[in-house]
Design an enzyme around this catalytic site. Sequence first.
Site, PDB file in Angstrom:
ATOM      1  N   ASP A  54      -0.397  17.221 -25.408  1.00 18.32           N
ATOM      2  CA  ASP A  54      -1.298  17.652 -26.311  1.00 18.32           C
ATOM      3  C   ASP A  54      -2.088  18.679 -26.468  1.00 18.32           C
ATOM      4  O   ASP A  54      -2.513  19.295 -25.598  1.00 18.32           O
ATOM      5  CB  ASP A  54      -2.271  16.619 -26.082  1.00 18.32           C
ATOM      6  N   THR A  55      -1.817  19.601 -27.558  1.00 15.78           N
ATOM      7  CA  THR A  55      -2.080  21.097 -27.600  1.00 15.78           C
ATOM      8  C   THR A  55      -2.468  21.345 -29.054  1.00 15.78           C
ATOM      9  O   THR A  55      -1.783  20.788 -30.004  1.00 15.78           O
ATOM     10  CB  THR A  55      -0.704  21.901 -26.959  1.00 15.78           C
ATOM     11  N   ILE A  56      -2.835  22.474 -29.335  1.00 11.92           N
ATOM     12  CA  ILE A  56      -3.032  22.907 -30.921  1.00 11.92           C
ATOM     13  C   ILE A  56      -2.286  24.333 -30.893  1.00 11.92           C
ATOM     14  O   ILE A  56      -2.433  25.245 -30.105  1.00 11.92           O
ATOM     15  CB  ILE A  56      -4.238  22.795 -31.575  1.00 11.92           C
TER      16      ILE A  56
ATOM     17  N   SER B 224      -5.320  24.180 -25.524  1.00 14.31           N
ATOM     18  CA  SER B 224      -4.821  22.746 -24.924  1.00 14.31           C
ATOM     19  C   SER B 224      -5.712  22.265 -23.809  1.00 14.31           C
ATOM     20  O   SER B 224      -6.301  23.268 -23.150  1.00 14.31           O
ATOM     21  CB  SER B 224      -3.452  23.027 -24.390  1.00 14.31           C
TER      22      SER B 224
END
Length: 525
Positions: free
Chosen positions: A338-340, A357
């Site tokens: 889960d990261t942007i 992240s």
Amino acid sequence: MTERVLSASGSSAAIATPHSAATEAGAAAFEAGGNAIDAALAAAVTLAVVYPHMCGVGGDLFALVRGSVETSTAVNASGAAPSAVDVADVRVAGGGAMPVHGPLSVTVPGAVSGWAALHGLGGALTWERAFERALALAGDGVPVAPSLAASLAWRHEELSADPGLAGVFLAGGRPLAEGDLLRQPRLAATLESLADEGPGALYGGTVGASLVAGLRAAGSPIALEDLRAHRPELAHPLRGRYRDLVVEVVPPNSQGFVLLQILRAVERLGIDPDPLGPDAAVLAAVFEAAALDRDRHNADPRFADVPLAALLEEGHIAAMRDGISCVDVPKAHRTTGDTIALVAADSEGRAVSLIQSLYDGFGSGILEPNTGVVLHNRGSAFSLDPASPNLLAGGKRPAHTLMPVLVERDGRPEAAAGSMGGGGQPQINAQNLVRVFDLGMEPAEALAAPRWLAGGMDLWADRFVDAEGRVPAGVRAALEGSGFVINVLEDLDEGVGHAHLIRFDVDGTMTAATDPRADGAAWAL
């Protein structure tokens, strides 16, 4: 911006992020007279509020920043393990392996230092201005986005186990649902301190002291001195050629060099680079071989020798090419990645690719209640193998998955790209770049195209492929025929990451695109 726009073109400014509120914050920065750096910073801070399962004050950040001249800077804002960490104690606590969650998985959070480094590279607006939209959304509330709602539902048990997380994300014992209003007053107070006092509020100041007190009470060895000692690292990007392009990534401890290996191997093999083409199984084997190099060598270069020159030289690429049919990649822990990622650019030639992240969804599973900060679990990426260059040690940064990307041709910017996706990020970026520059797809078309990942988002490739349901049956059959087990996902699935890309066109237009697998929007002027 009242609805999601997956693609936008303009000649003055462009931004794409995984949440429409973050894109709006970036667009507002442009409209206030800011540049690509200001837009990226405003979007990044906003994402810390609206995508709290993926990123935030308690996470890490990497970025590539191209200035208005023909130079780029790599920003490494990843944090180190606490100086007082005891490897033997960690080994006992984790049953012989690094704990995936909990207080021992927490390293120094570097994201805020990365925001400051970004601002210092040429932001035109004030530091405080970057926090305005985020402060409003944290204090007044923001509707829960689909991605956050799905993560809350999936991680209900983990949320219930942590009082801080439960107090923010559960209502009456149940996770907030899509569209519910999420309010984060403690996080708003933390962001206000950061806006008023600068990053020092965290790295040795009152916010940091409160954060450390809460973490130590939970069993972390982190100390305020660990926060005071943290510094972001500014360096030259690592550059590699692919056909007539120059691709830039952040050097280790980032896994960015894996993308350069993949592209070089694809070119040297002379294969069809289309992920849905006749050589898909060969491409999957290339992905595996590059993942093996990453898992054997990536580490903090301040503590270990990462042989980049050898890994990228022609002889090694040839050897990797020759051995792709017999890859044996050691297993590591599974991670959802889960990261942007976000990208921004302006008409003066600036371009930013930024990734921040918490690692797993909600990171360590700890929300420190006094600050409202969710802590990442980047420490779980360390090894406890004494022979590993990535062996846990106090003051050492773990091997990292975050890898922003910039592309140029003949000294001119061609693209800013980035993706979430854990260990799958090199594959996602490779597929997107190939689709834009080899197959001639428009950015939005390339990002929306069916994707598959060898090994999924994991930090290992164990002869399986996560493939969206839209991947043609013939491609899946070819992969199965090469010994891969296929895990079929939804047609548009976060399990193959979500990416964002800006392409610079020859007529001066910039085309920004966002991934339909996220909740974002693209904007251009």
